[in-house]
Write a protein that holds these residues in place. Structure first.
Motif, PDB file in Angstrom:
ATOM      1  N   GLY A 193     -31.309 -14.238 -36.985  1.00 24.66           N
ATOM      2  CA  GLY A 193     -31.389 -13.302 -38.107  1.00 24.66           C
ATOM      3  C   GLY A 193     -32.497 -12.294 -37.969  1.00 24.66           C
ATOM      4  O   GLY A 193     -32.360 -11.160 -38.408  1.00 24.66           O
ATOM      5  N   ASP A 194     -33.596 -12.697 -37.358  1.00 26.27           N
ATOM      6  CA  ASP A 194     -34.651 -11.731 -37.074  1.00 26.27           C
ATOM      7  C   ASP A 194     -34.456 -11.325 -35.623  1.00 26.27           C
ATOM      8  O   ASP A 194     -34.862 -12.021 -34.709  1.00 26.27           O
ATOM      9  CB  ASP A 194     -36.024 -12.353 -37.292  1.00 26.27           C
ATOM     10  CG  ASP A 194     -37.141 -11.346 -37.032  1.00 26.27           C
ATOM     11  OD1 ASP A 194     -36.837 -10.279 -36.455  1.00 26.27           O
ATOM     12  OD2 ASP A 194     -38.279 -11.632 -37.391  1.00 26.27           O
ATOM     13  N   THR A 195     -33.803 -10.204 -35.425  1.00 26.33           N
ATOM     14  CA  THR A 195     -33.372  -9.865 -34.073  1.00 26.33           C
ATOM     15  C   THR A 195     -34.524  -9.688 -33.105  1.00 26.33           C
ATOM     16  O   THR A 195     -34.341  -9.756 -31.900  1.00 26.33           O
ATOM     17  CB  THR A 195     -32.538  -8.582 -34.088  1.00 26.33           C
ATOM     18  OG1 THR A 195     -33.323  -7.537 -34.671  1.00 26.33           O
ATOM     19  CG2 THR A 195     -31.267  -8.775 -34.896  1.00 26.33           C
ATOM     20  N   ALA A 196     -35.697  -9.430 -33.622  1.00 22.45           N
ATOM     21  CA  ALA A 196     -36.820  -9.129 -32.734  1.00 22.45           C
ATOM     22  C   ALA A 196     -37.705 -10.329 -32.484  1.00 22.45           C
ATOM     23  O   ALA A 196     -38.689 -10.217 -31.771  1.00 22.45           O
ATOM     24  CB  ALA A 196     -37.653  -7.994 -33.314  1.00 22.45           C
ATOM     25  N   ALA A 197     -37.387 -11.459 -33.093  1.00 19.94           N
ATOM     26  CA  ALA A 197     -38.335 -12.563 -33.004  1.00 19.94           C
ATOM     27  C   ALA A 197     -37.647 -13.859 -32.628  1.00 19.94           C
ATOM     28  O   ALA A 197     -36.446 -14.042 -32.811  1.00 19.94           O
ATOM     29  CB  ALA A 197     -39.059 -12.741 -34.335  1.00 19.94           C
ATOM     30  N   GLN A 198     -38.451 -14.760 -32.111  1.00 17.39           N
ATOM     31  CA  GLN A 198     -37.991 -16.099 -31.792  1.00 17.39           C
ATOM     32  C   GLN A 198     -37.931 -16.906 -33.082  1.00 17.39           C
ATOM     33  O   GLN A 198     -38.932 -17.051 -33.785  1.00 17.39           O
ATOM     34  CB  GLN A 198     -38.977 -16.728 -30.811  1.00 17.39           C
ATOM     35  CG  GLN A 198     -38.748 -18.186 -30.534  1.00 17.39           C
ATOM     36  CD  GLN A 198     -39.754 -18.716 -29.537  1.00 17.39           C
ATOM     37  OE1 GLN A 198     -39.988 -18.121 -28.502  1.00 17.39           O
ATOM     38  NE2 GLN A 198     -40.386 -19.833 -29.867  1.00 17.39           N
ATOM     39  N   GLY A 199     -36.763 -17.420 -33.402  1.00 15.17           N
ATOM     40  CA  GLY A 199     -36.610 -18.174 -34.640  1.00 15.17           C
ATOM     41  C   GLY A 199     -37.294 -19.526 -34.588  1.00 15.17           C
ATOM     42  O   GLY A 199     -37.527 -20.076 -33.515  1.00 15.17           O
ATOM     43  N   LEU A 200     -37.591 -20.052 -35.760  1.00 17.48           N
ATOM     44  CA  LEU A 200     -38.154 -21.395 -35.836  1.00 17.48           C
ATOM     45  C   LEU A 200     -37.041 -22.410 -35.598  1.00 17.48           C
ATOM     46  O   LEU A 200     -35.882 -22.155 -35.898  1.00 17.48           O
ATOM     47  CB  LEU A 200     -38.777 -21.625 -37.208  1.00 17.48           C
ATOM     48  CG  LEU A 200     -39.999 -20.762 -37.533  1.00 17.48           C
ATOM     49  CD1 LEU A 200     -40.413 -20.965 -38.993  1.00 17.48           C
ATOM     50  CD2 LEU A 200     -41.149 -21.097 -36.590  1.00 17.48           C
ATOM     51  N   PRO A 201     -37.391 -23.563 -35.048  1.00 14.83           N
ATOM     52  CA  PRO A 201     -36.366 -24.589 -34.844  1.00 14.83           C
ATOM     53  C   PRO A 201     -35.651 -24.912 -36.148  1.00 14.83           C
ATOM     54  O   PRO A 201     -36.278 -24.994 -37.204  1.00 14.83           O
ATOM     55  CB  PRO A 201     -37.169 -25.790 -34.344  1.00 14.83           C
ATOM     56  CG  PRO A 201     -38.392 -25.199 -33.739  1.00 14.83           C
ATOM     57  CD  PRO A 201     -38.708 -23.984 -34.551  1.00 14.83           C
ATOM     58  N   LEU A 202     -34.342 -25.076 -36.071  1.00 14.86           N
ATOM     59  CA  LEU A 202     -33.566 -25.413 -37.263  1.00 14.86           C
ATOM     60  C   LEU A 202     -33.705 -26.899 -37.562  1.00 14.86           C
ATOM     61  O   LEU A 202     -33.891 -27.714 -36.667  1.00 14.86           O
ATOM     62  CB  LEU A 202     -32.096 -25.085 -37.031  1.00 14.86           C
ATOM     63  CG  LEU A 202     -31.676 -23.623 -37.174  1.00 14.86           C
ATOM     64  CD1 LEU A 202     -30.213 -23.482 -36.776  1.00 14.86           C
ATOM     65  CD2 LEU A 202     -31.890 -23.143 -38.601  1.00 14.86           C
ATOM     66  N   ALA A 203     -33.600 -27.212 -38.850  1.00 15.51           N
ATOM     67  CA  ALA A 203     -33.580 -28.608 -39.270  1.00 15.51           C
ATOM     68  C   ALA A 203     -32.383 -28.794 -40.195  1.00 15.51           C
ATOM     69  O   ALA A 203     -32.042 -27.887 -40.953  1.00 15.51           O
ATOM     70  CB  ALA A 203     -34.872 -28.976 -39.995  1.00 15.51           C
ATOM     71  N   PRO A 204     -31.725 -29.941 -40.128  1.00 17.52           N
ATOM     72  CA  PRO A 204     -30.603 -30.160 -41.023  1.00 17.52           C
ATOM     73  C   PRO A 204     -31.051 -30.216 -42.490  1.00 17.52           C
ATOM     74  O   PRO A 204     -32.158 -30.662 -42.779  1.00 17.52           O
ATOM     75  CB  PRO A 204     -30.022 -31.503 -40.580  1.00 17.52           C
ATOM     76  CG  PRO A 204     -30.896 -32.030 -39.518  1.00 17.52           C
ATOM     77  CD  PRO A 204     -31.985 -31.062 -39.241  1.00 17.52           C
ATOM     78  N   SER A 205     -30.182 -29.766 -43.377  1.00 22.92           N
ATOM     79  CA  SER A 205     -30.512 -29.800 -44.805  1.00 22.92           C
ATOM     80  C   SER A 205     -30.382 -31.231 -45.308  1.00 22.92           C
ATOM     81  O   SER A 205     -29.395 -31.908 -45.007  1.00 22.92           O
ATOM     82  CB  SER A 205     -29.556 -28.905 -45.584  1.00 22.92           C
ATOM     83  OG  SER A 205     -29.603 -27.594 -45.077  1.00 22.92           O
ATOM     84  N   VAL A 206     -31.347 -31.672 -46.057  1.00 23.05           N
ATOM     85  CA  VAL A 206     -31.311 -33.046 -46.563  1.00 23.05           C
ATOM     86  C   VAL A 206     -30.923 -33.089 -48.039  1.00 23.05           C
ATOM     87  O   VAL A 206     -30.435 -34.106 -48.528  1.00 23.05           O
ATOM     88  CB  VAL A 206     -32.670 -33.754 -46.371  1.00 23.05           C
ATOM     89  CG1 VAL A 206     -32.925 -33.988 -44.899  1.00 23.05           C
ATOM     90  CG2 VAL A 206     -33.804 -32.943 -46.994  1.00 23.05           C
TER      91      VAL A 206
END
Ligand SMILES: [Ca+2]
Ligand SMILES: [Ca+2]
Ligand SMILES: [Ca+2]
Ligand SMILES: [Ca+2]
Length: 381
Positions: A193-206
Motif C-alpha cells: 500500500g505504501d508504494t515507496a516503502a517496505q511494509g511491516l510484517p503482516l500479522a493475522p487478525s485475532v
C-alpha cells in the motif's frame, strides 16, 4: 523496476474497477484471479419482498447489508532453476534464483531473508557455508542477476497472482574440501500500500470479524518438502545449493641449474667456461592434496649464448626441495627431441623445437601433493 511498477499499477486499477462493479451490484463483474475477490472489495446485499393487498401489487425493500472482503494471505516460493548452481572454489557473487508468487487476494510486500543448511557432511551432503550473502529482487524483470541494477532487497507492491524473481548472491570459500552448500530463501509477507516503502510484517487478525475492516487471515502452507511444513506463518521458503565443480590447485614451478662438466676440469669441480655443460632442472609441484592438475605443460626457451645438447631432455627425475638429484637413474627417463618417446604408465612426453629453441615437457596428470622434475642440458658458447 519501472516495467514491473507500471504493470502493477495497471493491475491495481483493474482491481478497483472490479471493486466498483461489485459495490454497484453489477452481475457480470470481471472474474477475479486464482487469489479470489480482492481484499477490501465491498459486498452489498438487499432483499425485496413483494406481496398483494386487495389484489394490488406491493413491494418492500430491506435495508442493505455489506461487508468488505478480508485479506487471505498466501504465497509460494520455489527454486527458479532446475539444478544447483555450479561454482568454482573462491568464486565471488555466485547466484541462485528463486521465484516468489503472491497468492494473496491483494497487493503486498515481501521481506526476504536466507538461512544456510547446517554442515552435516555425509548426512545431507552439505559440507560448507557460503559467505557474504546478499538477496536481491530482479528489478528489471529479465530473470537474470544484474549487479548494480537488481539492487532492491525486498519485494515491493507485488499484485495478486503476480510473481517476482529473487536472487541469492554469495561468495564461495577457497577451500578444496568444499563440495555442497545448501541455501534457503525465506519470504515473509508484509503490508503493501505504501508504494515507496517496505511494509511491516503482516500479522493475522485475532479479533472477531469486523464487516467494515479488512481483516488478515493467513492461509499459507509452507510446502518445501523439507521437514514438517509450518502452516499459517506468512512465510514461504525454497532451497537450492551451491555445488563446487571447478577446483583450483596450487601449482608452482621451480628452476635450478648445475654445471656438470667443463673442457678443462671435466667433472671435477667444473666451472662455467665456454664449452662447459650446464643442466637445467624444472620442478613442477602440485601442493593441493587430493586434486590432480591435468595437461601440465612446461616450456623453456634456452638462454642466449648457449646451445642445446641434442636429446638431453629427461623427465621424471627425482626432485628434492625444488632441485633435481642428478645421479644416474635418478635423472629420469630420457626423451627424444622429436617427441617420439613417452614415459610408460604416466605418459610424460617432451620435445625440443630447434627453430624457437624451446624445450617443451608435457605431464598429462600431476597428482595432488606430488612433484615431477624435467631436465635438459646446454653447452656454453
Ligand atoms: Ca551449509
Ligand atoms: Ca535482472
Ligand atoms: Ca511497499
Ligand atoms: Ca473483516
Amino acid at each position: 523496476m519501472f516495467a514491473k511498477g507500471v504493470l502493477r499499477t495497471l493491475l491495481a486499477g483493474t482491481a478497483a474497477i472490479v471493486s466498483a462493479g461489485t459495490m454497484a451490484g453489477t452481475a457480470n463483474a470481471q472474474a477475479p484471479g486464482p487469489a479470489g475477490t480482492a481484499a477490501g472489495t465491498t459486498v452489498t446485499n438487499t432483499a425485496q419482498a413483494s406481496y398483494t393487498v386487495n389484489g394490488v401489487q406491493q413491494n418492500a425493500t430491506s435495508n442493505a447489508v455489506s461487508f468488505v472482503v478480508d485479506r487471505k494471505v498466501n504465497l509460494t516460493v520455489i527454486a527458479n532453476q532446475p539444478n544447483n548452481t555450479q561454482v568454482a572454489i573462491g568464486q565471488t557473487a555466485a547466484v541462485t534464483t528463486f521465484k516468489v508468487t503472491n497468492n494473496t487476494n491483494g497487493t503486498q510486500d515481501f521481506l526476504l531473508s536466507s538461512s544456510q543448511t547446517p554442515i552435516q557432511g555425509l548426512f545431507n551432503g552439505d559440507n560448507f557455508d557460503v559467505t557474504n550473502i546478499h538477496i536481491y529482487v530482479d528489478s528489471n524483470g529479465n530473470g537474470t542477476y544484474d549487479a548494480g541494477t537488481d539492487t532492491a532487497t525486498y519485494i515491493n507492491e507485488l499484485g495478486a497472482d503476480q510473481s517476482a524473481v529473487v536472487f541469492i548472491v554469495a561468495d564461495i570459500p577457497n577451500n578444496q574440501a568444499n563440495v555442497l552448500a545448501g541455501i534457503t530463501l525465506i519470504a515473509q509477507v508484509a503490508a503493501g500500500g505504501d508504494t515507496a516503502a517496505q511494509g511491516l510484517p503482516l500479522a493475522p487478525s485475532v479479533a472477531p470479524n469486523d464487516d467494515n475492516v479488512v481483516d488478515v487471515v493467513f492461509a499459507d502452507n509452507d510446502s518445501d518438502g523439507l521437514g514438517p511444513d509450518i502452516i499459517y506463518n506468512g512465510q514461504g521458503r525454497a532451497a537450492l545449493g551451491y555445488e563446487i565443480t571447478t577446483r583450483n590447485v596450487a601449482l608452482s614451478v621451480a628452476k635450478s641449474q648445475l654445471v656438470l662438466t667443463d673442457p678443462v676440469n671435466l667433472a671435477i669441480a667444473p666451472k662455467a667456461i665456454p664449452g662447459a655443460v650446464v643442466q637445467y632442472c624444472l620442478v613442477v609441484n602440485n601442493s593441493t592434496v587430493g586434486t590432480p592438475a591435468s595437461n601440465v605443460t612446461l616450456t623453456d626457451v634456452i638462454p642466449p649464448n648457449t646451445t642445446y645438447v641434442a636429446n638431453s631432455m629427461s623427465i621424471g627425475a627425482i626432485a628434492l626441495g625444488g632441485t633435481c638429484l642428478l645421479t644416474g637413474i635418478l635423472d629420469g627417463v630420457s626423451l627424444a627431441d622429436d617427441g617420439t618417446v613417452t614415459v610408460p604408465l604416466v605418459n610424460y612426453t617432451g620435445s625440443f623445437n630447434a627453430t624457437t629453441k624451446t624445450v617443451n615437457a608435457r605431464i598429462p596428470v600431476l597428482l595432488g601433493g606430488t612433484s615431477v622434475a624435467a631436465t635438459f642440458r646446454v653447452t656454453i658458447n
